[in-house]
Write an enzyme that holds these catalytic residues in place. Structure first.
Site, PDB file in Angstrom:
ATOM      1  N   ASP A 138      30.447  12.121 -18.039  1.00 49.07           N
ATOM      2  CA  ASP A 138      29.152  12.375 -17.407  1.00 49.07           C
ATOM      3  C   ASP A 138      29.386  13.354 -16.247  1.00 49.07           C
ATOM      4  OD1 ASP A 138      26.180  11.268 -17.140  1.00 49.07           O
ATOM      5  OD2 ASP A 138      27.005  11.523 -15.110  1.00 49.07           O
ATOM      6  N   ASP A 156      22.099  24.829 -17.270  1.00 51.53           N
ATOM      7  CA  ASP A 156      22.544  25.075 -18.644  1.00 51.53           C
ATOM      8  C   ASP A 156      23.935  25.700 -18.655  1.00 51.53           C
ATOM      9  OD1 ASP A 156      20.194  24.073 -19.603  1.00 51.53           O
ATOM     10  OD2 ASP A 156      19.296  26.014 -20.073  1.00 51.53           O
ATOM     11  N   GLU A 179      23.393  15.327 -19.693  1.00 50.53           N
ATOM     12  CA  GLU A 179      24.708  15.738 -19.193  1.00 50.53           C
ATOM     13  C   GLU A 179      25.827  14.818 -19.677  1.00 50.53           C
ATOM     14  OE1 GLU A 179      22.867  13.181 -15.863  1.00 50.53           O
ATOM     15  OE2 GLU A 179      22.235  14.494 -17.499  1.00 50.53           O
TER      16      GLU A 179
END
Length: 340
Positions: free
Chosen positions: A209, A226, A252
């Site tokens: 993560d 992005d 994410e």
């Protein structure tokens, strides 16, 4: 992360109904389809667009849901329809060619039968000349038809190879996250099913993560967010083996599935990725400002014998959250009994 939502349509029925009620949308087929695909997690891009729309305070409506369907669901459906039509056309053409070839053989057989009958009934020189002439014509016509059939079969083979390549590309696109080039959840399910057929292999999973990812979006915009996702994905793909699987699970969160890797080996890979990502430097092209380092938290788990993969994922996920609770930018491990 919500493993309970994966690929279990019946388990999603109640959730879809609740989702429609909470967002005050009618459970008509279009709304149901988009809600189902969102909750199933099979279309992360659809979910991201929907979540962002809601986070901005907008109420879900028919126009927006139709837009989601057109942008994310219709293209794959259209590709499937077009591929099916091409297959059907190729099959029809091939069958026609085979029938034509069969008719040609039937005509040659009929001509042989007729001329054999002529030879058995007091053959004369004139009859022999006529039989030879007829057989020659029938043979030449059969040869011509066979050549035409061969050409059609060769063309059908070329078309089949081209179509196979197109279908392979469509299949790959359906299983790939377009932003990061990683597998999406559909691709993950496909490959997990394949791996489950293998016996006596060690399977380990790392759940990553990106720490404080929301800050990148809030402070620098979604385009840079992005870019962060792409850079992290690239580092992960570069640091794992050809047989390993890199997956964007959603937002994410990213997974790495490591066939033939026991727990200590998987931890080493997770640490290597974490350290490498933290050294990546990103610059805002517009402001020339250096972006703060990207760090990862990770949870690692090895699959236990006869363990359901959702339970395996849950253990890795719990280890991830322990890493985040302990201060982030670190790797935590789940042993087979769930302890770190």
């Amino acid at each position: 992360m919500r493993p309970s939502n994966n690929v279990n349509a019946f388990a999603l029925l109640d959730e879809v109904g609740t989702f429609c009620r909470d967002h005050k949308i009618q459970p008509v087929p279009l709304n149901y389809m988009v809600s189902f695909e969102h909750l199933s997690g099979n279309h992360p891009e659809l979910s991201e667009e929907l979540n962002e729309y809601v986070s901005l305070g907008h109420q879900l409506n028919h126009s927006f849901i139709l837009q989601l369907h057109q942008n994310h669901l219709e293209p794959q459906a259209q590709e499937l329809i077009e591929g099916t039509q091409q297959v059907q056309q190729m099959i029809d053409s091939l069958l026609t060619s085979v029938r034509d070839g069969s008719n040609s053989v039937d005509e040659l057989t009929h001509s042989l039968d007729e001329n054999i009958g002529e030879l058995s009934n007091k053959p004369t020189l004139e009859k022999l000349e006529s039989v030879v002439s007829n057989l020659l014509q029938a043979s030449m016509q059969a040869k011509k038809d066979q050549q035409a059939l061969n050409q059609k079969l060769q063309q059908a083979e070329a078309n089949a190879e081209k179509l196979q390549q197109q279908l392979n590309q469509t299949h790959k696109q359906a299983m790939t996250d377009p932003l990061t080039g990683m597998l999406n959840r559909t691709g993950m399910s496909y490959h997990l099913e394949r791996l489950r057929q293998l016996d006596d292999i060690a399977l380990s999973m790392v759940v990553f993560d990106i720490d404080h990812f929301k800050r990148f979006n809030d402070n620098y915009g979604h385009l840079l967010g992005d870019k962060v996702l792409q850079q992290v994905a690239n580092q992960i793909k570069q640091l794992i083996g050809k047989e390993d699987l890199a997956i964007r699970y959603g937002g994410e969160e990213m997974l790495v599935i490591l066939p033939q890797a026991n727990l200590p080996h998987a931890v080493k890979i997770a640490e290597r990725i974490r350290q490498q990502v933290s050294q990546v430097t990103l610059v805002n092209k517009r402001t020339k400002q250096t972006i703060p380092s990207v760090t990862l938290s990770a949870g690692v788990a090895q699959m236990a014998p006869n363990e359901d993969w959702q339970d395996w994922l849950e253990r890795a996920d719990q280890a991830l959250y322990r890493a985040k609770d302990a201060g982030r930018n670190q790797v935590m491990v789940s042993s087979l009994n769930g302890a770190t």
